[in-house]
Design a protein around this motif. Structure first.
Motif, PDB file in Angstrom:
ATOM      1  N   HIS A  57       7.611   9.910   1.359  1.00  0.00           N
ATOM      2  CA  HIS A  57       7.191   9.922   2.953  1.00  0.00           C
ATOM      3  C   HIS A  57       8.001  11.362   3.612  1.00  0.00           C
ATOM      4  O   HIS A  57       7.518  11.559   4.660  1.00  0.00           O
ATOM      5  CB  HIS A  57       8.211   8.626   3.445  1.00  0.00           C
ATOM      6  CG  HIS A  57       7.375   7.546   3.387  1.00  0.00           C
ATOM      7  ND1 HIS A  57       6.363   7.210   4.170  1.00  0.00           N
ATOM      8  CD2 HIS A  57       7.511   6.357   2.707  1.00  0.00           C
ATOM      9  CE1 HIS A  57       5.901   5.870   3.806  1.00  0.00           C
ATOM     10  NE2 HIS A  57       6.560   5.481   2.885  1.00  0.00           N
ATOM     11  N   LYS A  96       0.339   2.573  -1.924  1.00  0.00           N
ATOM     12  CA  LYS A  96       0.688   3.645  -2.706  1.00  0.00           C
ATOM     13  C   LYS A  96       1.246   3.156  -4.159  1.00  0.00           C
ATOM     14  O   LYS A  96       0.940   3.214  -4.977  1.00  0.00           O
ATOM     15  CB  LYS A  96       1.648   4.918  -1.953  1.00  0.00           C
ATOM     16  CG  LYS A  96       1.102   5.357  -0.707  1.00  0.00           C
ATOM     17  CD  LYS A  96       1.910   6.069  -0.091  1.00  0.00           C
ATOM     18  CE  LYS A  96       3.344   5.417   0.332  1.00  0.00           C
ATOM     19  NZ  LYS A  96       3.205   4.461   1.567  1.00  0.00           N
ATOM     20  N   THR A  97       2.352   2.201  -3.671  1.00  0.00           N
ATOM     21  CA  THR A  97       3.216   1.527  -4.852  1.00  0.00           C
ATOM     22  C   THR A  97       2.138   0.701  -5.738  1.00  0.00           C
ATOM     23  O   THR A  97       2.300   0.839  -6.957  1.00  0.00           O
ATOM     24  CB  THR A  97       4.444   0.955  -4.566  1.00  0.00           C
ATOM     25  OG1 THR A  97       5.341   1.776  -3.773  1.00  0.00           O
ATOM     26  CG2 THR A  97       5.206   0.108  -5.522  1.00  0.00           C
ATOM     27  N   THR A  98       1.336   0.060  -5.276  1.00  0.00           N
ATOM     28  CA  THR A  98       0.281  -0.987  -5.812  1.00  0.00           C
ATOM     29  C   THR A  98      -0.490  -0.036  -6.791  1.00  0.00           C
ATOM     30  O   THR A  98      -0.723  -0.158  -7.627  1.00  0.00           O
ATOM     31  CB  THR A  98      -0.421  -1.622  -4.927  1.00  0.00           C
ATOM     32  OG1 THR A  98       0.644  -2.229  -3.869  1.00  0.00           O
ATOM     33  CG2 THR A  98      -1.327  -2.669  -5.486  1.00  0.00           C
ATOM     34  N   GLN A 144      10.271   2.679  -6.801  1.00  0.00           N
ATOM     35  CA  GLN A 144      10.785   2.868  -5.495  1.00  0.00           C
ATOM     36  C   GLN A 144      12.043   2.307  -5.094  1.00  0.00           C
ATOM     37  O   GLN A 144      13.219   2.966  -4.495  1.00  0.00           O
ATOM     38  CB  GLN A 144       9.460   2.100  -4.291  1.00  0.00           C
ATOM     39  CG  GLN A 144      10.068   2.726  -2.990  1.00  0.00           C
ATOM     40  CD  GLN A 144       9.085   1.954  -2.207  1.00  0.00           C
ATOM     41  OE1 GLN A 144       8.034   1.330  -2.609  1.00  0.00           O
ATOM     42  NE2 GLN A 144       9.098   2.088  -0.935  1.00  0.00           N
ATOM     43  N   GLY A 168       2.659   0.332   3.555  1.00  0.00           N
ATOM     44  CA  GLY A 168       1.634  -0.586   3.133  1.00  0.00           C
ATOM     45  C   GLY A 168       0.355  -0.343   2.914  1.00  0.00           C
ATOM     46  O   GLY A 168      -0.577  -0.976   2.793  1.00  0.00           O
TER      47      GLY A 168
END
Ligand SMILES: Nc1ncnc2c1ncn2[C@@H]1O[C@H](COP(=O)(O)OP(=O)(O)OP(=O)(O)O)[C@@H](O)[C@H]1O
Length: 600
Positions: A551, A397-399, A439, A394
């Motif tokens: 990760h 990173k993906t955002t 992801q 949260g």
């Protein structure tokens, strides 16, 4: 780089048994046979086959948008009605008949293009309901635009006996409709539609401009529905609003396509043959109850064969039907895996300039309501770098990846290769050289591994043909270890294989920058090592710059030059790996738990 430097794997693509030229020739032969029907001199039979052909053109052209692109257009019949009116009004005005057909097709194509703008803002059920609303609207307009349509009185066409020429026209149109379906299913455009059907966002990030593709298929299917309406109006010699817009028949072609197996080459034809036959039988034998029984049959079929007859277990186990139930895929004779393993990828070989900033983020911010997922991120990525982007769950990173690939339009400035990315669409981002993986992998599930990779390749700037792209695809598949899965549907792959496929698909775009989102979780140490060696080769041989969200720290530790650490959307560290791991805040934010777990 030059493609001619490359050694391509020995892959060949040939049409499936029920695809390509063979089917087009078969359709033409069926058309020639059908031309003999009026020679029997039984108008009832000619009329019956004619009506069948009209339904077939409607069902088959509906399936271009419903089956290929996955948009359930319940208003398709309105195009038939508008085509019928355009034809009838032109003919009554004294326009030569062939020109009347042209007017009908062009008028409806224009209307379909205009309707695409509001309609394709909607998806799924909303799209279906909005399209359904077009039918009563068109009927209302037909009642009220009296000077054009004759209102409730309708239009009476000049009294000529046209059954035979109308029949021949319908045969020609039906053959062309089917031949187009064959070509569409195997074309670059058809693959764009299939990709859209599977996942619009994934289609965009491989470079497909989705709205023009959807608009084009709406226009094409609308024009053919209009031609069906035109030829029917010609033969009926009288039309009024309920005849050409009535809901009682409007959904029948849709039901026919769904009944046979929407999205399958033979689905609409099989659906039309069966439902049309049932309809005629009931009309003759059950005058009062035929509509009720017909509706019940459609309901039962929907309940017990939801994917249509050709997708049912019955069809797959029945010899004649089994051949018809095959999906159209490019069939590949894969080269022996060992022969392709060591081959180089058909990618451009770029020499990165380590002093040149490839991607520059200045004050990038993305909030979801009050949740600021990415907060004022400023970062420079140099050519040829491999950057590890890490942070707790949260942390954004993906955002951040979604901001770079324009899944979201963020605040702040993004520069790629020195050019501002403001306002670029996702497909344009792919076009300038940004490839990404998701992801949660999002391959095009009902395309094969080969097609998934090839479709991305065909939307590159150099636009290789589908056949060339399929040849290339084997190199990418072999590179990520999917050579043995090459001809299988992507939805049959394991999670890890899907992640590998995403990597191969992104590489087929020939990216300058590759965004890799968590691929190593779930891999064995040996697989992680292999993946790291892929990233190394991508960087060292082809000069691709990489940002890798991961990760599994041990994976990043093997390769990254720099570690960028996010915490609550902000960059809290941006340093060479050795330095970053000594930073207390980095350890607290991320490496503490991960490193301990892994023993690092
Ligand atoms: N589409 C969305 N709508 C609302 N909130 C979102 C959306 N996408 C992400 N967020 C929120 O933004 C924050 C950052 O999420 P993001 O997925 O970018 O984190 P992440 O670092 O990639 O996490 P993970 O390591 O678990 O994948 C989270 O609070 C998440 O709930």
């Amino acid at each position: 780089m030059a493609h001619n430097e490359l050694t391509m794997p020995q892959t060949s693509s040939r049409p499936p048994a029920f695809g390509g030229l063979g089917v087009v020739i078969g359709a033409a032969a069926a058309g020639v046979l059908a031309l003999g029907v009026p020679q029997f001199g039984v108008p009832y039979v000619t009329n019956l086959v004619f009506t069948f052909l009209v339904f077939f053109i409607l069902a088959q052209s509906w399936d271009w948008i419903g089956g290929l692109a996955g948009y359930v257009n319940l208003g398709h019949f309105a195009y038939y009605g508008i085509g019928a009116y355009a034809f009838a009004a032109s003919l009554v005005a004294g326009v030569p008949t062939p020109l009347c057909f042209l007017i009908a097709a062009v008028a409806v194509a224009g209307i379909a293009a205009l309707l695409s703008f509001p309609l394709f803002r909607l998806k799924g059920d909303y799209f279906a309901f909005a399209t359904l609303a077009i039918l009563p609207l068109a009927e209302l307009l037909a009642f009220n635009l009296v000077p054009l349509t004759g209102g409730a009185d309708g239009i009476v066409l000049p009294p000529h006996y046209v059954l035979v020429p109308a029949f021949y026209t319908a045969v020609g149109l039906a053959v062309v409709t089917f031949a187009l379906s064959v070509l569409l299913a195997r074309s670059r455009f058809g693959y764009a539609l299939k990709s859209i059907r599977n996942d619009e966002q994934a289609a965009e990030v491989v470079g497909i401009r989705i709205f023009p593709a959807k608009r084009a298929v709406m226009v094409l299917s609308g024009a053919f529905a209009a031609l069906a309406g035109a030829v029917h109006a010609w033969q009926l010699s009288y039309i009024d609003p309920p005849t050409v817009f009535g809901l009682n028949v409007a959904l029948v072609p849709v039901a026919m396509a769904l009944f046979g197996g929407s999205g399958l080459l033979w689905g609409p034809l099989v659906g039309v043959v069966l439902l049309f036959s049932i309809q005629q039988y009931l009309l003759v034998n059950m005058t009062m109850l035929h509509a009720t029984v017909y509706g019940l049959i459609i309901l039962l079929i929907g309940r017990f064969m939801p994917g249509g007859l050709l997708r049912s277990a019955f069809a797959r186990s029945t010899p004649g039907l089994r051949a018809l139930s095959r999906e159209v895929h490019h069939e590949i004779e894969a080269a022996p895996p060992a022969a392709t393993h060591e081959r180089r990828l058909p990618m451009p070989v770029r020499a990165p300039d380590p002093d040149k900033v490839l991607l520059s983020l200045k004050g990038i911010t993305k909030a979801f309501g009050g949740n600021v997922a990415v907060n004022n991120v400023t970062l420079d990525v140099r050519e040829g770098e491999v950057i590890g982007l890490v942070g707790a769950n949260g942390s954004g990173k993906t955002t951040l990846f979604n901001c770079i690939s324009k899944v979201y339009e963020p605040q702040g400035t993004l520069l790629f290769d020195g050019a501002d990315m403001k306002g670029l669409r996702r497909d344009e981002v792919a076009g300038i050289g940004v490839g990404r993986t998701f992801q949660n992998p999002r391959p095009f599930g009902d395309l094969t591994v080969a097609e998934n990779i090839a479709v991305a390749a065909t939307f590159r700037a150099d636009k290789p043909s589908m056949t060339e792209a399929l040849k290339e695809a084997e190199s990418y598949a072999a590179f990520v270890g999917l050579e043995e899965r090459f001809t299988q549907r992507a939805d049959a792959l394991s999670l890890q294989e899907k992640k590998s496929l995403e990597l191969a698909r992104a590489l087929a775009l020939h990216p300058k920058l590759l965004l890799v989102d968590e691929v190593a979780s779930g891999l064995t140490p040996a697989e992680v090592k292999r993946f790291v060696s892929h990233i190394r080769e991508i960087r060292e041989v082809y000069g691709v710059t990489v940002i890798w969200v991961e990760h599994i720290f041990s994976a990043l530790a093997q390769i990254v030059d720099r570690l960028v650490v996010l915490e609550q959307g902000q960059v809290i560290a941006d340093a060479p790996l050795a330095e970053a791991v000594r930073d207390e805040r980095v350890l607290a934010a991320y490496l503490g738990s991960a490193a301990t777990k892994e023993g690092h």
